[in-house]
Design a protein around this motif. Structure first.
Motif, mmCIF file in Angstrom:
data_model
loop_
_atom_site.group_PDB
_atom_site.id
_atom_site.type_symbol
_atom_site.label_atom_id
_atom_site.label_comp_id
_atom_site.label_asym_id
_atom_site.label_seq_id
_atom_site.Cartn_x
_atom_site.Cartn_y
_atom_site.Cartn_z
ATOM 1 N N GLY A 106 26.383 54.133 61.830
ATOM 2 C CA GLY A 106 26.280 54.093 63.285
ATOM 3 C C GLY A 106 26.262 52.695 63.849
ATOM 4 O O GLY A 106 25.884 52.481 64.991
ATOM 5 N N GLY A 107 26.667 51.705 63.072
ATOM 6 C CA GLY A 107 26.581 50.319 63.487
ATOM 7 C C GLY A 107 27.541 49.902 64.584
ATOM 8 O O GLY A 107 27.302 48.927 65.269
ATOM 9 N N CYS A 108 28.619 50.608 64.762
ATOM 10 C CA CYS A 108 29.641 50.238 65.757
ATOM 11 C C CYS A 108 30.024 51.480 66.558
ATOM 12 O O CYS A 108 31.043 52.115 66.280
ATOM 13 C CB CYS A 108 30.866 49.663 65.073
ATOM 14 S SG CYS A 108 30.511 48.281 63.968
ATOM 15 N N PRO A 109 29.235 51.859 67.559
ATOM 16 C CA PRO A 109 29.444 53.137 68.234
ATOM 17 C C PRO A 109 30.688 53.220 69.115
ATOM 18 O O PRO A 109 31.003 54.293 69.602
ATOM 19 C CB PRO A 109 28.176 53.299 69.077
ATOM 20 C CG PRO A 109 27.705 51.917 69.321
ATOM 21 C CD PRO A 109 28.070 51.146 68.079
ATOM 22 N N TRP A 110 31.416 52.125 69.306
ATOM 23 C CA TRP A 110 32.595 52.148 70.180
ATOM 24 C C TRP A 110 33.904 52.179 69.399
ATOM 25 O O TRP A 110 34.976 52.022 69.980
ATOM 26 C CB TRP A 110 32.572 50.934 71.103
ATOM 27 C CG TRP A 110 31.467 50.981 72.108
ATOM 28 C CD1 TRP A 110 30.179 50.566 71.935
ATOM 29 C CD2 TRP A 110 31.532 51.483 73.440
ATOM 30 N NE1 TRP A 110 29.447 50.771 73.076
ATOM 31 C CE2 TRP A 110 30.255 51.327 74.024
ATOM 32 C CE3 TRP A 110 32.541 52.055 74.207
ATOM 33 C CZ2 TRP A 110 29.962 51.719 75.329
ATOM 34 C CZ3 TRP A 110 32.257 52.434 75.505
ATOM 35 C CH2 TRP A 110 30.990 52.274 76.049
ATOM 36 N N GLN A 111 33.888 52.388 68.099
ATOM 37 C CA GLN A 111 35.113 52.311 67.306
ATOM 38 C C GLN A 111 36.123 53.403 67.628
ATOM 39 O O GLN A 111 37.303 53.240 67.349
ATOM 40 C CB GLN A 111 34.785 52.354 65.814
ATOM 41 C CG GLN A 111 34.244 51.058 65.320
ATOM 42 C CD GLN A 111 34.284 50.984 63.808
ATOM 43 O OE1 GLN A 111 35.023 51.705 63.138
ATOM 44 N NE2 GLN A 111 33.480 50.101 63.262
ATOM 45 N N HIS A 112 35.694 54.502 68.217
ATOM 46 C CA HIS A 112 36.621 55.588 68.543
ATOM 47 C C HIS A 112 37.318 55.368 69.880
ATOM 48 O O HIS A 112 38.107 56.195 70.317
ATOM 49 C CB HIS A 112 35.879 56.928 68.547
ATOM 50 C CG HIS A 112 34.814 57.026 69.595
ATOM 51 N ND1 HIS A 112 33.666 56.265 69.552
ATOM 52 C CD2 HIS A 112 34.731 57.782 70.710
ATOM 53 C CE1 HIS A 112 32.914 56.552 70.597
ATOM 54 N NE2 HIS A 112 33.538 57.460 71.318
ATOM 55 N N VAL A 113 37.043 54.222 70.541
ATOM 56 C CA VAL A 113 37.636 53.883 71.830
ATOM 57 C C VAL A 113 38.650 52.770 71.616
ATOM 58 O O VAL A 113 38.365 51.788 70.922
ATOM 59 C CB VAL A 113 36.559 53.388 72.824
ATOM 60 C CG1 VAL A 113 37.157 53.147 74.193
ATOM 61 C CG2 VAL A 113 35.393 54.353 72.896
ATOM 62 N N SER A 114 39.839 52.909 72.214
ATOM 63 C CA SER A 114 40.840 51.861 72.061
ATOM 64 C C SER A 114 40.263 50.542 72.560
ATOM 65 O O SER A 114 39.548 50.501 73.565
ATOM 66 C CB SER A 114 42.136 52.215 72.793
ATOM 67 O OG SER A 114 41.912 52.325 74.175
ATOM 68 N N PRO A 115 40.538 49.448 71.852
ATOM 69 C CA PRO A 115 39.938 48.158 72.198
ATOM 70 C C PRO A 115 40.191 47.712 73.633
ATOM 71 O O PRO A 115 39.318 47.135 74.260
ATOM 72 C CB PRO A 115 40.581 47.181 71.207
ATOM 73 C CG PRO A 115 40.952 48.031 70.041
ATOM 74 C CD PRO A 115 41.340 49.361 70.633
ATOM 75 N N ASP A 116 41.372 48.001 74.175
ATOM 76 C CA ASP A 116 41.673 47.564 75.535
ATOM 77 C C ASP A 116 40.862 48.315 76.593
ATOM 78 O O ASP A 116 40.742 47.864 77.724
ATOM 79 C CB ASP A 116 43.176 47.688 75.824
ATOM 80 C CG ASP A 116 43.713 49.095 75.620
ATOM 81 O OD1 ASP A 116 43.243 49.775 74.687
ATOM 82 O OD2 ASP A 116 44.605 49.514 76.378
ATOM 83 N N VAL A 117 40.266 49.435 76.243
ATOM 84 C CA VAL A 117 39.480 50.225 77.192
ATOM 85 C C VAL A 117 37.978 49.991 77.007
ATOM 86 O O VAL A 117 37.198 50.217 77.924
ATOM 87 C CB VAL A 117 39.836 51.733 77.045
ATOM 88 C CG1 VAL A 117 38.968 52.597 77.926
ATOM 89 C CG2 VAL A 117 41.301 51.947 77.389
ATOM 90 N N GLN A 118 37.574 49.509 75.855
ATOM 91 C CA GLN A 118 36.146 49.309 75.589
ATOM 92 C C GLN A 118 35.469 48.441 76.653
ATOM 93 O O GLN A 118 34.409 48.800 77.161
ATOM 94 C CB GLN A 118 35.936 48.667 74.221
ATOM 95 C CG GLN A 118 36.164 49.591 73.072
ATOM 96 C CD GLN A 118 35.865 48.925 71.746
ATOM 97 O OE1 GLN A 118 35.101 47.978 71.668
ATOM 98 N NE2 GLN A 118 36.501 49.436 70.689
#
Length: 146
Positions: A106-118
């Motif tokens: 659970g260390g990187c909770p935004w990995q399922h979001v495309s980087p340009d939208v994060q």
């Protein structure tokens, strides 16, 4: 990275095809239900509403997605849930690049979001937090991703 289609299964920690969904008639801890995520909350959970009006903080969902969740905590005014399956994925959902993420890290909770939208989603969460305090942001123009 491109958008993916199919479903995310928290039970199996992998993407699966085709999507299957269910809707629980009562929402209590360890039950499942289907919700549509509306926006992101501070910390990376999506915000949705249950049929009974309670807010659902959903780990692993993105705005606009229809997801089946497992309720892991149920309170009088809100529930916390984890995505079991993504029934209708966002165009901004991507396969997490780190293999540890799909193994349960659970260390990187935004990995399922495309980087340009994060960045836009994180900034919108900050703007929302400031609005809740009654302050105004006149110098910042941040829009939700389309």
């Amino acid at each position: 990275m491109g958008a993916i289609s199919g479903t995310w299964s928290a039970r199996d920690r992998q993407y699966a095809f085709p999507a299957q969904g269910g809707n629980g008639s009562t929402v209590s801890e360890m039950s499942s239900t289907v919700v549509r995520a509306e926006k992101m909350a501070a910390g990376g959970d999506a915000i949705a509403r249950l049929d009974d009006g309670r807010v659902a903080f959903v780990h692993g969902a993105l705005p606009g997605e229809l997801v089946e969740i497992e309720v892991v905590q149920a309170k009088k005014d809100f529930v916390r849930g984890e995505v079991l399956q993504v029934i209708e994925p966002s165009n901004h959902r991507v396969a997490p690049p780190c293999p540890a993420h799909t193994a349960g890290c659970g260390g990187c909770p935004w990995q399922h979001v495309s980087p340009d939208v994060q960045l836009a989603l994180k900034a919108a969460g900050g703007v929302e937090a400031v609005k809740r305090t009654g302050e105004t942001l006149s110098l910042i123009n941040i829009s939700q991703p389309t």
